[in-house]
Design an enzyme around this catalytic site. Structure first.
Site, PDB file in Angstrom:
ATOM      1  N   LYS A  77       0.847  -1.199   0.000  1.00 40.52           N
ATOM      2  CA  LYS A  77       0.000   0.000   0.000  1.00 40.52           C
ATOM      3  C   LYS A  77       0.881   1.247   0.000  1.00 40.52           C
ATOM      4  O   LYS A  77       1.927   1.273   0.658  1.00 40.52           O
ATOM      5  CB  LYS A  77      -0.910  -0.040   1.242  1.00 40.52           C
ATOM      6  CG  LYS A  77      -1.950   1.075   1.303  1.00 40.52           C
ATOM      7  CD  LYS A  77      -2.869   0.917   2.511  1.00 40.52           C
ATOM      8  CE  LYS A  77      -3.889   2.040   2.597  1.00 40.52           C
ATOM      9  NZ  LYS A  77      -4.831   1.865   3.718  1.00 40.52           N
ATOM     10  N   SER A 155      -9.873   2.371   2.914  1.00 37.67           N
ATOM     11  CA  SER A 155      -8.935   3.067   2.062  1.00 37.67           C
ATOM     12  C   SER A 155      -7.990   2.125   1.310  1.00 37.67           C
ATOM     13  O   SER A 155      -7.363   2.535   0.338  1.00 37.67           O
ATOM     14  CB  SER A 155      -8.092   4.016   2.929  1.00 37.67           C
ATOM     15  OG  SER A 155      -7.263   3.274   3.831  1.00 37.67           O
ATOM     16  N   SER A 179     -10.430   0.063   7.173  1.00 44.62           N
ATOM     17  CA  SER A 179      -9.808   0.186   5.849  1.00 44.62           C
ATOM     18  C   SER A 179      -9.137  -1.071   5.320  1.00 44.62           C
ATOM     19  O   SER A 179      -8.694  -1.094   4.187  1.00 44.62           O
ATOM     20  CB  SER A 179      -8.793   1.326   5.845  1.00 44.62           C
ATOM     21  OG  SER A 179      -9.448   2.566   5.810  1.00 44.62           O
TER      22      SER A 179
END
Length: 492
Positions: A77, A155, A179
């Site tokens: 990420k 997210s 998330s």
């Protein structure tokens, strides 16, 4: 069958037996990534680094005694700092930032021989539930049932899309209010948020420091156990990191939960909850009962205050954490007019660099921390947080081993559909997940079925602090009972 579709466990065994090389496995993923630009999952590709790491992994594998993740291709990420590789937190304010250091999590993964395929899309500074606030553009869910493009959740939307579309064997995510778990549910994969302090936050761009926790996103519960063990451990560079030994999470997957007590919180039965979610939840409880667990009703009375408390505490911490992005040391700096001073530079840089959702949360956070409102909002939210934590402590003190809830209030929605005038509608996506962050507990999302439209839906299991092994074992039982094997049809 292409090697990029394998689980981490299957690839680990094939690599150790010499049935495939790490280089070939990595090439299989790199080819899949290049054919999947439509999904917007990978935002910085690192094929050269990946192949160098794969060659080194092959040498280790030949020498024997290689760690579990040796040669396994992963996506990282964009919130994790990776040395020499753009690490932007999907924000224009960090455009061009290439850290001179490596986050503790990625250091651990690389030490274990893992291969980095590239950086993954996400909501800007991890603020969002649909991956629509990214400076790179939207990430897209590989699941498609009509002509709409669907959200992969947020997210960690790029991580979820990449794993579900078989672009990598696993990905790192972070979870501040859901998330990891919400995007996992939206894309039919497994995602675990560990206990707060289990995984180091050092080198992970901060959103809300008392809530953020990194975790793995994978194709199976076994993969999550393998991956989590490699990410976890004490880190003296993170003052909130717990000095606890990391158990063998994979060894905990016995598949035996006889006599365990599973709590069903009545407060999670929301008004207007889709019947499909209700049915899924009921069926999940029955699967655990069939495996020998005792299902008990419990009460978590302060649940209704969780979202408001979260959306005071998280923005407050964000406004403090994001004060450092000022155009002085790194990242974007606005072009100044004649006569502009330092204040104008700060204002212009932050106005240009932060997107609307991040600006909104910084303003909310600054407001609730301001002198006249600190007690009315922030202190009150902290007290509510303590009550929410107490609710869970009482449930566990009464012998509950795990708590079963829905992961999300719906299946994936279309990109653009929730971008209405009212941001609160989007915030409601986190209704089942934020309590876990407020209480610092481990939570895992497991895919258990498809809705009438053919989209994946997940259930969440919440565990006792530091007992991720036990929690993953419950998830393993649920995963086996549900038998979820559906994959998105390839349209990209």
């Amino acid at each position: 069958m292409n090697a990029n579709t394998w689980t981490i466990a299957a690839a680990r065994d094939a690599l150790r037996k010499g049935e495939i090389s790490a280089v070939d496995l990595t090439m299989s993923c790199l080819t899949a990534i290049d054919a999947a630009d439509t999904l917007g999952a990978f935002v910085h590709k690192t094929p050269d680094i990946a192949l160098d790491q794969a060659r080194a992994a092959d040498a280790r594998l030949k020498a024997g005694a290689a760690p579990d993740l040796c040669g396994i291709p992963l996506g990282i990420k964009d919130l994790f700092c990776t040395k020499g590789v753009p690490s932007q937190a999907a924000s224009n304010i960090l455009r061009g930032f290439r850290p001179e250091y490596e986050s503790t999590v990625t250091t651990r993964l690389f030490d274990a021989g893992a291969v980095m395929l590239g950086k993954l899309n996400m909501d800007e500074f991890a603020m969002g539930s649909s991956n629509e606030t990214s400076c790179y553009g939207n990430a897209v869910n590989p699941w498609k049932v009509d002509d709409r493009k669907l959200t992969p959740g947020g997210s960690s939307g790029g991580s979820a899309a990449a794993v579900a579309a078989d672009l990598c064997l696993g990905a790192t995510g972070t979870d501040t209010g859901g998330s990891i778990r919400q995007p996992a549910a939206f894309t039919g994969i497994v995602g675990i948020k560990p206990t707060y302090g289990r995984v180091s936050r050092w080198g992970v761009v901060a959103f809300a420091s008392s809530l953020d926790q990194a975790g793995p996103m994978t194709k199976s519960v076994r993969d999550a156990a393998i991956f989590l063990a490699a990410m976890s451990g004490h880190d003296p560079k993170d003052s909130t990191s717990a000095d606890l030994a990391v158990p063998d999470f994979e060894a905990a997957l016995t598949g035996d939960i006889r006599g365990k007590k599973i709590g069903i919180p009545k407060e999670y039965r929301m008004d207007g909850m889709p019947a499909e979610i209700e049915t899924l939840w009921h069926n999940g409880a029955e699967m655990l009962r069939d495996a020998g667990a005792e299902i008990v009703d419990i009460s978590l009375p302060h649940t209704k205050y969780a979202l408001p408390a979260y959306y005071v505490i998280a923005p407050a911490e964000a406004s403090s954490n994001l004060a450092r992005y000022d155009g002085v040391r790194y990242g974007h700096r606005a072009t100044l007019s004649a006569g502009d001073g330092i204040t104008e530079m700060y204002e212009k840089t932050r106005a240009e660099g932060f997107g609307p959702e991040v600006q909104r949360r910084i303003m909310v956070g600054t407001y609730v921390l301001s002198a006249g409102f600190y007690d009315a909002y922030y202190n009150r939210a902290r007290k509510v947080r303590a009550l929410i934590k107490r609710d869970f402590e009482l449930a566990f003190a009464n012998g509950v081993d795990a708590i079963l809830t829905p992961a999300t209030p719906s299946s994936a929605f279309g990109l653009g559909e929730m971008a209405s005038a009212d941001p609160v509608e989007m915030y409601l996506n986190d209704v089942f997940t934020v309590t876990v962050n407020l209480a610092g507990l481990p939570g895992v999302s497991v895919p258990v079925g498809l809705d009438a439209k053919g989209l994946p839906m997940g259930l969440q299991l919440i565990g006792r602090p530091w007992e991720e092994g036990d929690l993953l074992n419950h998830a393993y039982v649920l995963e086996r009972a549900a038998g979820f094997v559906a994959k998105p049809g390839k349209w990209w």
